[in-house]
Design a protein around this motif. Structure first.
Motif, mmCIF file in Angstrom:
data_model
loop_
_atom_site.group_PDB
_atom_site.id
_atom_site.type_symbol
_atom_site.label_atom_id
_atom_site.label_comp_id
_atom_site.label_asym_id
_atom_site.label_seq_id
_atom_site.Cartn_x
_atom_site.Cartn_y
_atom_site.Cartn_z
ATOM 1 N N ALA A 57 0.808 -1.213 0.000
ATOM 2 C CA ALA A 57 0.000 0.000 0.000
ATOM 3 C C ALA A 57 0.845 1.268 0.000
ATOM 4 O O ALA A 57 0.428 2.286 -0.541
ATOM 5 C CB ALA A 57 -0.922 0.000 1.214
ATOM 6 N N LEU A 58 2.015 1.209 0.602
ATOM 7 C CA LEU A 58 2.827 2.407 0.761
ATOM 8 C C LEU A 58 3.395 2.844 -0.597
ATOM 9 O O LEU A 58 3.922 2.026 -1.333
ATOM 10 C CB LEU A 58 3.979 2.068 1.708
ATOM 11 C CG LEU A 58 4.595 3.190 2.506
ATOM 12 C CD1 LEU A 58 3.570 3.824 3.417
ATOM 13 C CD2 LEU A 58 5.761 2.655 3.310
ATOM 14 N N PRO A 59 3.301 4.145 -0.922
ATOM 15 C CA PRO A 59 3.976 4.600 -2.134
ATOM 16 C C PRO A 59 5.466 4.285 -2.022
ATOM 17 O O PRO A 59 6.061 4.470 -0.958
ATOM 18 C CB PRO A 59 3.746 6.113 -2.124
ATOM 19 C CG PRO A 59 2.583 6.326 -1.236
ATOM 20 C CD PRO A 59 2.600 5.217 -0.230
ATOM 21 N N THR A 60 6.063 3.790 -3.104
ATOM 22 C CA THR A 60 7.442 3.313 -2.988
ATOM 23 C C THR A 60 8.409 4.431 -2.601
ATOM 24 O O THR A 60 9.380 4.180 -1.906
ATOM 25 C CB THR A 60 7.902 2.665 -4.301
ATOM 26 O OG1 THR A 60 7.626 3.565 -5.358
ATOM 27 C CG2 THR A 60 7.195 1.355 -4.532
ATOM 28 N N ALA A 61 8.123 5.648 -3.057
ATOM 29 C CA ALA A 61 9.020 6.746 -2.692
ATOM 30 C C ALA A 61 9.032 6.952 -1.190
ATOM 31 O O ALA A 61 10.080 7.192 -0.583
ATOM 32 C CB ALA A 61 8.599 8.030 -3.397
ATOM 33 N N VAL A 62 7.853 6.822 -0.579
ATOM 34 C CA VAL A 62 7.763 6.987 0.871
ATOM 35 C C VAL A 62 8.576 5.889 1.559
ATOM 36 O O VAL A 62 9.331 6.137 2.501
ATOM 37 C CB VAL A 62 6.296 6.948 1.333
ATOM 38 C CG1 VAL A 62 6.210 7.019 2.846
ATOM 39 C CG2 VAL A 62 5.524 8.086 0.704
#
Lengths: 343, 295
Positions: free
Chosen positions: B122-127
């Motif tokens: 779920a987490l944006p990869t950049a984050v």
């Protein structure tokens, strides 16, 4: 190494960094509230400048023509931004880090090849240069380019293949080495040695700034002068010092109207006015407030205390022979920069 | 993926109807759904892929060869594929343990742990990349503990490995979980009553049943890791030949306005990934035919 930090500044820089990634995608077409909508596609560290300048222009334009104008800006690595425009991002004006990136857009027929002659001062309303940002008190005693290649010094600079600012960094180092050591061979050796001191090669200028300021990696950051001032302002004077080398490069971030796009959208007149305002006293003052060196001699005089005097070479110096030649020699496939990393 | 269709057909009953007999199928809609499937797959997958290969075809074979054999390209491919294989292998082992614990034991907080597994999805990869870098940088919480031991994680290939493990974990867990849940306890008890030792039961009863699912999970985690960009560039250091992943090299080529060069590397990655996945699929089929199971 650990440093005290201001949480707000830290968060802001993070937000800016994340926004840098999302910005080109996030530009969804908005409701047509304004009479004119302009899209300014710019490079990494101009966020603060154009946020303020857009307000100034909107007010002036309304006063002059009675029309309301909405300006959107997109920021990112200069090369990436140029590619977006080539691939169809509807930019009315481009304000990029170096002329070569606008040349690349012109090569694909979006604007005239002689775009750089259409506005004064090589179409660069403000300039900057490359300086060193070091840890407070300068513990490694870094004073000039020589010191960067000394044992135990770690240098932070982005990848010149992807970052416009990094190309200026590289060329400034090259200019210094050429002048100091006298031959291209020696200059190549020096620049190669310098890059062997680089532990992290970020893709953009903001990325490098974050690596140096947030992660605490490295002893010196090669930075745009405006970015160095901004870091000092954001993080406070007690964490970093700016060191001005004996010789640096005159970085001219150019601006241009994208003819093909404005012709289609009918925004040519507003786009012209937008860029012209950058050259006005007000525009120049705003640039200076954001740590870009103004071109206007009067405004420059007002701010001469802010900007230290440096010996500056230009990209048109015989050592480089203009952007196209410099690009070919240094940054093209198999160029000098590739040779540094190929052995 | 073929295991899913097999499951469905076993649901309907009797062996899957051969294509020639489709008119006599008890459920209507074959023509329409197949048409939609082909159209959609073409639009979403095949046409972009064709464009990729067409763009690559602009280059002469010599040029393609030169691009692919350049040390920098080779190193980037080595880093991407090597670390992706390593990360998927680690996920295979540790993901396997996690899934076993989640399925076989009941303990307080199990559902919370179960939900945590999905976070990398779920987490944006950049984050994820920024968070991992912040933790593992020398001034970060974990990095500061490792630094005195001389272990550097952020801005080294080790950092890339950690990012790839992070994004790949849910693939193994979520693929194996349903299979393990469906595995009948009776089988193990039957094995025990027939005199099998505990290890024999694990080796001869449980392992053959879950092995194909593990292979699928491994393949998915690997495929995802090879293409991963967002989380890796923050933590990698991005030094050519040392910590520069192939997707970054593709982006760099694009930014030099050398589209064809970029697609040449991309097409190579695609072919290599395809071959590897093909091998994994073959292994799956082999393990299934050996045990005669439809896991």
């Amino acid at each position: 190494m650990s440093f005290p930090f201001k949480p707000v500044a830290k968060a802001a820089l993070f937000a800016a960094f994340v926004a840098a990634l999302a910005a080109p995608i996030a530009l969804a077409p908005a409701a047509r509230a304004a009479d004119v909508t302009l899209l300014n596609v710019s490079y990494d560290p101009t966020r603060e400048l154009y946020a303020q300048f857009n307000k100034l222009f909107a007010a002036r334009y309304k006063a002059d023509t009675g029309k309301s104008v909405e300006i959107k800006t997109s920021h990112g690595g200069s090369g990436k931004q140029a590619r977006s425009v080539i691939d169809g991002l509807d930019a009315d004006v481009v304000t990029l880090a170096l002329a070569y990136d606008i040349d690349a857009i012109a090569d694909r027929g979006f604007l005239a090849q002689d775009w750089q002659k259409r506005l004064p001062d090589n179409a660069s309303p403000y300039t900057s240069t490359i300086v060193f940002l070091v840890r407070k008190g300068n513990p490694k005693g870094i004073k000039d380019w020589d010191d960067l290649a000394k044992p135990g010094v770690q240098v932070i600079t982005p990848n010149p293949k992807t970052s416009g600012g990094a190309r200026w960094n590289y060329l400034a180092a090259w200019a210094y080495a050429l002048k100091t050591y006298g031959s291209e061979e020696k200059a190549k050796e020096f620049v190669g040695e310098l890059y062997r001191h680089v532990p992290v090669l970020d893709t953009g200028a903001r990325g490098s700034t974050v690596t140096f300021t947030e992660r605490g990696v490295g002893d010196v950051l090669l930075a745009w002068e405006n970015e160095a001032f901004l870091s000092k302002k954001e993080f406070g004077d007690d964490r970093f010092d700016i060191v001005v080398p004996s010789l640096s490069i005159l970085a001219e971030p150019p601006v241009a109207v994208v003819d093909k796009n404005v012709a289609r959208k009918g925004t040519g007149e507003a786009a012209e006015a937008y860029l012209k305002l950058l050259y006005s006293k007000e525009g120049q003052k705003l640039a200076a407030e954001n740590f870009y060196r103004p071109r206007d001699p009067d405004v420059a005089k007002d701010y001469e205390k802010v900007f230290p005097k440096v010996d500056l070479v230009t990209i048109d110096d015989p050592a480089f022979g203009g952007w196209r030649k410099a690009q070919q020699t240094h940054f093209a496939d198999g160029g000098v920069f590739d040779q540094i990393y190929s052995n | 993926m073929s295991d899913i269709t097999l499951d469905r057909t076993t649901f309907v009953g009797s062996p899957p109807p051969p294509v020639a007999q489709r008119a006599r199928s008890v459920v209507p809609g074959f023509g329409l759904t197949l048409g939609l499937t082909l159209l959609w797959l073409s639009l979403v997958v095949l046409i972009p892929l064709a464009a990729l290969f067409l763009k690559t075809a602009e280059l002469s074979p010599d040029r393609i060869f030169a691009i692919l054999t350049a040390p920098r390209t080779l190193n980037a491919l080595k880093i991407s594929f090597g670390l992706s294989l390593a990360a998927a292998s680690i996920n295979l082992v540790l993901g396997g343990i996690i899934v076993w614990v989640l399925v076989r034991y009941d303990f307080p907080g199990r559902r919370v742990l179960d939900a945590l597994i999905d976070i990398p999805f779920a987490l944006p990869t950049a984050v994820a990349g920024i968070a991992l870098t912040t933790l593992y940088a020398e001034n970060g919480w974990i990095g500061a503990l490792l630094a005195p031991l001389g272990v550097k994680v952020a801005f080294t290939p080790l950092g890339i490995l950690i990012a790839l493990i992070f994004i790949g974990l849910p693939f193994v867990v979520r693929t194996v979980q349903p299979v393990l849940e469906d595995l009948d306890h009776d089988l193990e008890e039957a094995a025990a009553t027939l005199g099998a030792g505990r290890w024999t039961t694990v080796r001869r009863v449980i392992a053959p049943a879950v092995l194909p699912a593990f292979l699928t999970g491994f393949a998915l985690a690997f495929a995802r890791a090879v293409g991963e960009y967002g989380s890796v560039i923050f933590i990698a250091g991005n030094l050519p030949n040392v910590s520069e992943i192939a997707p970054l090299l593709i982006v760099i080529r694009l930014e030099e306005f050398r589209y064809a060069d970029a697609t040449a590397i991309a097409a190579t990655m695609l072919v290599a990934s395809f071959l590897l996945l093909f091998v994994v699929n073959g292994l799956q089929r082999w393990s299934r035919s050996r045990t005669g199971r439809l896991a």
